[in-house]
Motif scaffolding. Structure first.
Motif: not given
Length: 512
Positions: A377-382, A417, A419-420
């Protein structure tokens, strides 16, 4: 220009043959006539002695002479007396012409009466020709070389008295054929010598080739041995000195081949040891340099913020909390790096052997992703897990968990980006494959082989941004190699994909 030993041997033997033939010709030309003369002298002396002896032994000697002279059928061998037989034998065997006369009765015997009688009278009365040469003097007779002007010929003659002191004897041998015989003998010897030299040269060449062939074979073998080619062997079956030498060279070749092989193996091993030592020294130097580099920044930050706290630069609680958070964060980074180094060292040196067990690889990957939820979540990753049901494998569960964790951390640190992150776990019953894709920039091809080296980082400028130490992928390499499986990385469309494989668990093995 190198001359063959075969040609040299043939030339030596042919030269010796030619020398022997030439020497024989010279000896025959220079000494045969003298040898022939001495032999004729010996024959004359022997004939004189035999006639003299029979003149003493035979009684009524004059009767035999008269009988020889007067008998009309003197050619009848059965009716001949001992004197007749002896003179006949000498005449036929040695080509002697003789004249024998009794000085008291003037009765003579000869196979050429008048001619030899006149010559004997000339000798007795001192009418000897100056061209005559006395060769030998005895008490009762002379041996001399005589020249006859009428026939233009030379004779060897013996004349004198017998032991009865009344019989005068003249024996003559013609010498006119000696020179001709010598010339004829020399011509014949020259013809025979040339033929013998030609035939002998052929035989000498063939014999020399047979003798020299094993030597040439040994020379060829020794030349190959000097070039470290030990496959050639002496194949002769002779039991002479050459055969012994050939067998010795075969033994020497085998011994050298074995010894040089051992030396080459020892040298190769020594070279590997040297290269390994050099590599270890380089790794040690790189390790010290990399550790120093990695620790330098956090130590400097900790020292700087600690000095700030000591000097009262953070008087308000908010500033002090910030200073303390920086110190704790850098300390955690150093602690994490030290633990990773200890883990990597233990795996590389075999101090942390793998404990193989059966487990569900899909479940393990899902657990790692769930435990990293805060960081994701901190890295805003999926992060998306593509699973195809349980995949049972045989491996060290805790070490494989660390592999997945390091792959996930590496993907989060290099995420871009959109960010998958896509994780795939699949198996075919024999081998399981785990892939981890992250969107972002591709890795330069020249950097891919170095990714698994300790402390290697592609983007050194952003190292501090995500706190990576460059050890995680080295730990992945050590763990997967300890499992004797494969790992790697490849650039794909839209990002980078890391992967590794494991052995699937055979059916019938339960999880302990």
């Amino acid at each position: 220009m190198r001359r063959s030993i075969k040609i040299r041997f043939a030339m030596i033997f042919v030269g010796l043959m030619a020398l022997v033939l030439a020497s024989t010709w010279c000896i025959n030309n220079w000494f045969l006539e003298d040898f022939y003369m001495r032999d004729r002298v010996r024959i004359l002396e022997k004939a004189y002695q035999e006639i003299d002896q029979i003149s003493v032994d035979v009684q009524e000697y004059d009767m035999y002479i008269v009988e020889y002279y007067q008998r009309t059928d003197s050619t009848d061998i059965k009716k001949q007396g001992p004197v007749q037989k002896m003179l006949r034998r000498m005449s036929e065997k040695n080509n002697l012409t003789f004249f024998m006369v009794d000085s008291t009765s003037d009765v003579g015997v000869s196979n050429d009466f008048e001619y030899l009688k006149n010559r004997l009278n000339a000798y007795i009365f001192g009418m000897n020709s100056p061209e005559n040469k006395i060769i030998k003097r005895n008490d009762n007779y002379y041996v001399q070389k005589t020249y006859d002007r009428q026939t233009d010929s030379y004779y060897l003659e013996s004349w004198g008295y017998l032991s009865d002191n009344r019989t005068i004897l003249l024996i003559s041998i013609p010498l006119s054929s000696i020179s001709e015989s010598v010339n004829l003998s020399n011509r014949f010897l020259a013809y025979v010598g040339v033929i013998a030299l030609l035939v002998g040269s052929v035989f000498v060449y063939l014999a020399t080739r047979k003798i020299i062939s094993p030597i040439l074979q040994l020379s060829n073998i020794s030349e190959k041995m000097s070039k470290l080619d030990f496959e050639a062997k002496y194949t002769g079956d002779a039991e002479d000195e050459i055969g012994i030498l050939g067998n010795s060279m075969n033994t020497l070749s085998d011994t050298l081949k074995e010894t040089i092989g051992k030396l080459q193996s020892a040298n190769a091993e020594l070279q590997r040891d040297i290269e390994e030592k050099i590599k270890v020294d380089e790794m040690r130097k790189d390790f010290i340099a990399n550790v120093s580099h990695e620790l330098k920044t956090p130590i400097a930050l900790i020292q700087g913020y600690a000095e700030g706290l000591t000097e009262g630069m953070a008087e308000d609680p908010e500033s002090r909390d910030y200073y303390c958070e920086v110190i704790m964060d850098e300390a955690n980074k150093m602690n994490k790096m030290v633990r990773q180094l200890l883990t990597l060292t233990a795996i590389e040196f075999g101090n942390d052997s793998a404990a193989f067990d059966k487990f569900d690889l899909t479940e393990l990957v899902r657990a790692v992703i769930n435990s990293a939820g805060i960081l994701i979540r901190q890295k805003e990753a999926n992060v998306h897990l593509q699973e195809y049901g349980p995949v049972m494998v045989i491996a060290d569960e805790f070490k494989i968990e660390e592999v997945v964790t390091n792959y996930l951390n590496n993907a989060l640190n290099h995420l871009d980006d959109p960010r998958n992150i896509v994780v795939t776990v699949e198996g075919d019953g024999k081998e399981a494959l785990v892939t981890m894709f992250n969107s972002g920039q591709s890795i330069p091809e020249e950097d891919i082989p170095n990714l698994w080296t300790k402390f290697y980082k592609v983007d050194k400028a952003h190292t501090r941004a995500y706190g990576g130490s460059g050890i995680g992928l080295s730990i992945v390499k050590a763990i997967i190699e300890a499992h004797h499986k494969n790992y790697g990385v490849r650039n794909v469309e839209g990002g980078v994909e890391f992967w590794f494989t494991l052995d699937c668990a055979p059916e019938g093995i339960s999880k302990e």
